[in-house]
Design a protein around this motif. Structure first.
Motif, PDB file in Angstrom:
ATOM      1  N   SER A  28     -23.508   0.056   3.494  1.00 16.92           N
ATOM      2  CA  SER A  28     -22.403   0.458   4.371  1.00 16.92           C
ATOM      3  C   SER A  28     -22.917   0.716   5.773  1.00 16.92           C
ATOM      4  O   SER A  28     -24.096   1.011   5.989  1.00 16.92           O
ATOM      5  CB  SER A  28     -21.691   1.708   3.831  1.00 16.92           C
ATOM      6  N   THR A  29     -22.009   0.560   6.741  1.00 14.84           N
ATOM      7  CA  THR A  29     -22.280   0.940   8.129  1.00 14.84           C
ATOM      8  C   THR A  29     -21.027   1.607   8.690  1.00 14.84           C
ATOM      9  O   THR A  29     -19.943   1.510   8.102  1.00 14.84           O
ATOM     10  CB  THR A  29     -22.607  -0.278   9.027  1.00 14.84           C
ATOM     11  N   CYS A  30     -21.172   2.236   9.831  1.00 13.38           N
ATOM     12  CA  CYS A  30     -20.011   2.769  10.547  1.00 13.38           C
ATOM     13  C   CYS A  30     -19.843   2.007  11.861  1.00 13.38           C
ATOM     14  O   CYS A  30     -19.651   2.591  12.921  1.00 13.38           O
ATOM     15  CB  CYS A  30     -20.137   4.270  10.787  1.00 13.38           C
ATOM     16  N   THR A  31     -19.942   0.670  11.758  1.00 12.36           N
ATOM     17  CA  THR A  31     -19.784  -0.166  12.943  1.00 12.36           C
ATOM     18  C   THR A  31     -18.887  -1.353  12.625  1.00 12.36           C
ATOM     19  O   THR A  31     -18.676  -1.693  11.460  1.00 12.36           O
ATOM     20  CB  THR A  31     -21.151  -0.658  13.463  1.00 12.36           C
ATOM     21  N   PHE A  32     -18.330  -1.972  13.669  1.00  7.55           N
ATOM     22  CA  PHE A  32     -17.513  -3.175  13.514  1.00  7.55           C
ATOM     23  C   PHE A  32     -18.323  -4.449  13.744  1.00  7.55           C
ATOM     24  O   PHE A  32     -17.844  -5.551  13.488  1.00  7.55           O
ATOM     25  CB  PHE A  32     -16.347  -3.160  14.517  1.00  7.55           C
ATOM     26  N   SER A  33     -19.532  -4.317  14.229  1.00 12.31           N
ATOM     27  CA  SER A  33     -20.343  -5.450  14.657  1.00 12.31           C
ATOM     28  C   SER A  33     -20.575  -6.457  13.534  1.00 12.31           C
ATOM     29  O   SER A  33     -21.130  -6.120  12.487  1.00 12.31           O
ATOM     30  CB  SER A  33     -21.693  -4.924  15.163  1.00 12.31           C
ATOM     31  N   PRO A  34     -20.219  -7.733  13.718  1.00 10.99           N
ATOM     32  CA  PRO A  34     -20.415  -8.749  12.672  1.00 10.99           C
ATOM     33  C   PRO A  34     -21.876  -8.936  12.278  1.00 10.99           C
ATOM     34  O   PRO A  34     -22.181  -9.138  11.105  1.00 10.99           O
ATOM     35  CB  PRO A  34     -19.843 -10.019  13.304  1.00 10.99           C
ATOM     36  N   VAL A  35     -22.787  -8.880  13.239  1.00  8.13           N
ATOM     37  CA  VAL A  35     -24.185  -9.142  12.913  1.00  8.13           C
ATOM     38  C   VAL A  35     -24.743  -8.085  11.968  1.00  8.13           C
ATOM     39  O   VAL A  35     -25.631  -8.362  11.146  1.00  8.13           O
ATOM     40  CB  VAL A  35     -25.039  -9.228  14.202  1.00  8.13           C
ATOM     41  N   GLU A  36     -24.185  -6.869  12.014  1.00  4.30           N
ATOM     42  CA  GLU A  36     -24.654  -5.781  11.157  1.00  4.30           C
ATOM     43  C   GLU A  36     -23.886  -5.700   9.842  1.00  4.30           C
ATOM     44  O   GLU A  36     -24.277  -4.927   8.950  1.00  4.30           O
ATOM     45  CB  GLU A  36     -24.527  -4.448  11.896  1.00  4.30           C
ATOM     46  N   ASN A  37     -22.832  -6.467   9.713  1.00  3.78           N
ATOM     47  CA  ASN A  37     -21.975  -6.390   8.538  1.00  3.78           C
ATOM     48  C   ASN A  37     -21.992  -7.714   7.767  1.00  3.78           C
ATOM     49  O   ASN A  37     -22.886  -7.952   6.973  1.00  3.78           O
ATOM     50  CB  ASN A  37     -20.561  -5.974   8.957  1.00  3.78           C
ATOM     51  N   GLU A  38     -21.024  -8.595   8.017  1.00  2.00           N
ATOM     52  CA  GLU A  38     -21.033  -9.883   7.333  1.00  2.00           C
ATOM     53  C   GLU A  38     -22.319 -10.668   7.595  1.00  2.00           C
ATOM     54  O   GLU A  38     -22.811 -11.388   6.715  1.00  2.00           O
ATOM     55  CB  GLU A  38     -19.827 -10.726   7.750  1.00  2.00           C
ATOM     56  N   GLY A  39     -22.872 -10.526   8.802  1.00  2.00           N
ATOM     57  CA  GLY A  39     -24.124 -11.205   9.115  1.00  2.00           C
ATOM     58  C   GLY A  39     -25.266 -10.733   8.236  1.00  2.00           C
ATOM     59  O   GLY A  39     -26.072 -11.531   7.737  1.00  2.00           O
ATOM     60  N   LEU A  40     -25.350  -9.423   7.998  1.00  2.01           N
ATOM     61  CA  LEU A  40     -26.397  -8.860   7.152  1.00  2.01           C
ATOM     62  C   LEU A  40     -26.214  -9.295   5.699  1.00  2.01           C
ATOM     63  O   LEU A  40     -27.177  -9.679   5.019  1.00  2.01           O
ATOM     64  CB  LEU A  40     -26.389  -7.338   7.286  1.00  2.01           C
ATOM     65  N   ILE A  41     -24.970  -9.265   5.207  1.00  4.72           N
ATOM     66  CA  ILE A  41     -24.722  -9.655   3.819  1.00  4.72           C
ATOM     67  C   ILE A  41     -24.957 -11.155   3.631  1.00  4.72           C
ATOM     68  O   ILE A  41     -25.434 -11.605   2.577  1.00  4.72           O
ATOM     69  CB  ILE A  41     -23.302  -9.249   3.382  1.00  4.72           C
ATOM     70  N   GLU A  76      -4.861   0.112  -0.494  1.00  2.97           N
ATOM     71  CA  GLU A  76      -3.950  -0.713   0.295  1.00  2.97           C
ATOM     72  C   GLU A  76      -4.344  -0.831   1.768  1.00  2.97           C
ATOM     73  O   GLU A  76      -3.990  -1.808   2.433  1.00  2.97           O
ATOM     74  CB  GLU A  76      -2.524  -0.169   0.187  1.00  2.97           C
ATOM     75  N   GLY A  77      -5.093   0.149   2.281  1.00  3.26           N
ATOM     76  CA  GLY A  77      -5.485   0.092   3.686  1.00  3.26           C
ATOM     77  C   GLY A  77      -6.758  -0.685   3.952  1.00  3.26           C
ATOM     78  O   GLY A  77      -7.085  -0.991   5.110  1.00  3.26           O
ATOM     79  N   PHE A  78      -7.517  -1.003   2.887  1.00  2.00           N
ATOM     80  CA  PHE A  78      -8.751  -1.761   3.072  1.00  2.00           C
ATOM     81  C   PHE A  78      -8.451  -3.169   3.590  1.00  2.00           C
ATOM     82  O   PHE A  78      -7.496  -3.810   3.153  1.00  2.00           O
ATOM     83  CB  PHE A  78      -9.516  -1.907   1.759  1.00  2.00           C
ATOM     84  N   ALA A  79      -9.289  -3.635   4.503  1.00  2.00           N
ATOM     85  CA  ALA A  79      -9.231  -5.033   4.949  1.00  2.00           C
ATOM     86  C   ALA A  79     -10.415  -5.775   4.345  1.00  2.00           C
ATOM     87  O   ALA A  79     -11.496  -5.204   4.194  1.00  2.00           O
ATOM     88  CB  ALA A  79      -9.287  -5.102   6.475  1.00  2.00           C
ATOM     89  N   PRO A  80     -10.235  -7.046   3.991  1.00  2.00           N
ATOM     90  CA  PRO A  80     -11.361  -7.807   3.438  1.00  2.00           C
ATOM     91  C   PRO A  80     -12.370  -8.164   4.518  1.00  2.00           C
ATOM     92  O   PRO A  80     -12.067  -8.140   5.711  1.00  2.00           O
ATOM     93  CB  PRO A  80     -10.690  -9.063   2.873  1.00  2.00           C
ATOM     94  N   GLY A  81     -13.577  -8.511   4.074  1.00  2.00           N
ATOM     95  CA  GLY A  81     -14.566  -9.013   5.004  1.00  2.00           C
ATOM     96  C   GLY A  81     -14.150 -10.367   5.555  1.00  2.00           C
ATOM     97  O   GLY A  81     -13.274 -11.044   5.011  1.00  2.00           O
ATOM     98  N   TYR A  82     -14.780 -10.765   6.666  1.00  6.35           N
ATOM     99  CA  TYR A  82     -14.453 -12.023   7.350  1.00  6.35           C
ATOM    100  C   TYR A  82     -15.579 -13.031   7.108  1.00  6.35           C
ATOM    101  O   TYR A  82     -16.636 -12.928   7.746  1.00  6.35           O
ATOM    102  CB  TYR A  82     -14.320 -11.795   8.847  1.00  6.35           C
ATOM    103  N   PRO A  83     -15.402 -14.005   6.221  1.00  5.74           N
ATOM    104  CA  PRO A  83     -16.446 -15.023   6.042  1.00  5.74           C
ATOM    105  C   PRO A  83     -16.850 -15.708   7.335  1.00  5.74           C
ATOM    106  O   PRO A  83     -18.028 -16.041   7.533  1.00  5.74           O
ATOM    107  CB  PRO A  83     -15.805 -16.005   5.059  1.00  5.74           C
ATOM    108  N   SER A  84     -15.892 -15.904   8.245  1.00  8.60           N
ATOM    109  CA  SER A  84     -16.185 -16.600   9.503  1.00  8.60           C
ATOM    110  C   SER A  84     -17.112 -15.807  10.411  1.00  8.60           C
ATOM    111  O   SER A  84     -17.713 -16.368  11.341  1.00  8.60           O
ATOM    112  CB  SER A  84     -14.883 -16.899  10.252  1.00  8.60           C
ATOM    113  N   LEU A  85     -17.247 -14.495  10.151  1.00  9.75           N
ATOM    114  CA  LEU A  85     -18.147 -13.667  10.959  1.00  9.75           C
ATOM    115  C   LEU A  85     -19.562 -13.673  10.393  1.00  9.75           C
ATOM    116  O   LEU A  85     -20.462 -13.077  10.979  1.00  9.75           O
ATOM    117  CB  LEU A  85     -17.621 -12.229  11.042  1.00  9.75           C
TER     118      LEU A  85
END
Length: 460
Positions: free
Chosen positions: A230-243, A262-271
């Motif tokens: 987990s992170t507390c950032t929106f940055s793609p490189v630290e999130n989808e990029g890391l995974i 219901e409030g969760f948003a899915p990850g963005y494969p494009s990121l």
């Protein structure tokens, strides 16, 4: 609203598109305040019966509640009794979504100040082994204090780099939480100073650190074990990029679905690398939920999980054993003398763990600090008091949470007892508020000598 970095806003607009106006407007809303009940000490139902606060359930956290900004739960005696932890609501999510079974071996790799470690420790219910690590010694001290306040008795607090820690614990843990150091973009509303220090280089800087951390974490995970990043950032490189990096370089790791809200948003494969599995990740946005920004990914290591069953066995010398037996005659909670270890004059209660060698590891505490052996006596510690319940010790001074003497006790002052409160015999008393331990005192007639440690005392 503080001025947010323009390059950050441009990236968020590109990411969110039609949702961006709602996201931007969310920064005008006040931040939310959260309280998480310590189920190691009290059930949620019982806490709600005695709570003096106006609470609203956090719908995605089973023991989490919103409270009003005007309330001051950190000043209430129940906080000093360790009945809850004050935590930003979104930050409660990672530990909530990492399923823990009592008896497991669990690692919180980047644990300070302890919000997630205390949640994981409470889930273990005193069984198994929790390693809570932080690379910063000063932050690790705050982590230790919070675990002690929560009454977690089966933990080890280490102060190591992930690389060195991995050398001690190869494929050792059933569950690992990596709440990685990050650029903190999700906390801009909660802490505007984070926005002031942010620049475009920070995501890449932290991304490199995160790759090292996650690689070492995977090496410490048992086959069949689960890791939540987990992170507390929106940055793609630290999130989808890391995974994406994990999926490409560690094929033994697979992404799992996270229990929905219901409030969760899915990850963005494009990121990331366009791997459709990245949609299993969860993003928390402040315009969708009553919390700050967060990212979560739950992974499992290929293989079959095997339980750990070895337990430490120690042998006390006859003098130490006798002094401890004398004191523990008044303790009704089950304590195994074969799990007690004397180091110098200090006595520790060891957590359940196998026999891996820990020689040379940097740690602040291994097990529960029970107290100190002195000439002809044993003096119990503050962490030991916090690990007891009000029914676990024979001699108790129980004061109402509204009693003005509670504030004086927490400041370290000597207390006078009424005739009805004066114990039949002098000696150690477990000081409680509404039945929940705060610490120790020593009765001499109607005087209660204060044994609340100076480092824990409340000023003012």
């Amino acid at each position: 609203m503080e001025q947010l970095p323009s390059s950050f806003l441009s990236r968020m607009e590109q990411m969110l598109q039609e949702e961006y106006p709602a996201f931007y407007k969310s920064y005008e809303a006040p931040r939310k305040f959260g309280l998480r009940v310590n189920t190691n000490k009290i059930s949620v139902e019982k806490f709600l019966e005695i709570s003096p606060f106006s609470l609203t359930p956090i719908p995605w956290v089973s023991n989490g509640f919103f409270y009003g900004e005007e309330e001051r739960p950190s000043r209430h005696p129940y906080y000093a009794a360790g009945l809850y932890y004050l935590q930003e609501p979104s930050a409660m999510t990672p530990a909530e979504r990492l399923e823990i079974t009592p008896g497991e071996y669990v690692l919180d790799l980047c644990a300070a100040p302890g919000g997630k470690a205390t949640a994981l420790g409470a889930k273990l219910q005193g069984k198994g082994f929790l390693v809570a690590n932080d690379i910063s010694n000063s932050r690790a001290k705050a982590l230790l204090r919070n675990l002690e306040l929560f009454g977690i008795r089966n933990s080890m607090v280490t102060n190591e780099t992930p690389g060195r820690l991995a050398g001690y614990f190869p494929e050792f843990f059933d569950k690992i939480l990596v709440d990685a150091p990050c650029s903190g973009e999700g906390m801009f509303r909660k802490d505007p100073d984070v926005a002031k220090t942010w620049d475009e280089t920070r995501p890449e800087f932290f991304g490199k650190i995160q790759k090292d951390i996650i690689a070492n974490a995977i090496s410490m995970l048992k086959p069949g074990g689960r890791l939540l990043y987990s992170t507390c950032t929106f940055s793609p490189v630290e999130n989808e990029g890391l995974i994406s990096y994990v999926l490409e370089h560690f094929p033994e790791m697979k992404l799992l679905d996270i229990a929905p809200y219901e409030g969760f948003a899915p990850g963005y494969p494009s990121l990331g690398n366009n791997d459709e599995r990245l949609a299993k990740c969860v993003r928390i946005f402040p315009h969708r939920m009553d919390g700050e920004g967060h990212f979560l990914a739950l992974m499992e290591k290929e293989g079959t999980l095997t339980p750990s069953s070895d337990r430490p066995r120690t042998k006390l010398d006859k003098i130490s054993q006798k002094l401890l037996e004398d004191f523990f005659q008044n303790v009704s909670a089950p304590y195994d003398f074969q799990k007690m270890e004397v180091r110098g004059s200090n006595v520790y209660y060891l957590p359940d763990k196998d026999t891996c060698s820990l020689k040379g590891i940097k740690f602040l505490r291994n097990g529960l600090f029970l107290g100190e052996l002195k000439k002809n006596r044993f003096e119990p510690s503050q962490p030991f008091a916090m690990a007891l319940s009000g029914e676990d010790y024979a001699h108790v001074i129980n004061l109402s949470s509204s009693d003005e003497r509670i504030a004086r006790y927490l400041k370290g002052e000597t207390l006078l007892l009424s005739e009805a409160e004066t114990p039949a015999q002098n000696g150690w008393q477990l000081v409680c508020t509404d039945g929940f331990p705060l610490g120790w005192g020593k009765a001499v007639g109607s005087t209660l000598k204060n044994k609340y440690p100076s480092g824990w005392r409340q000023m003012g």
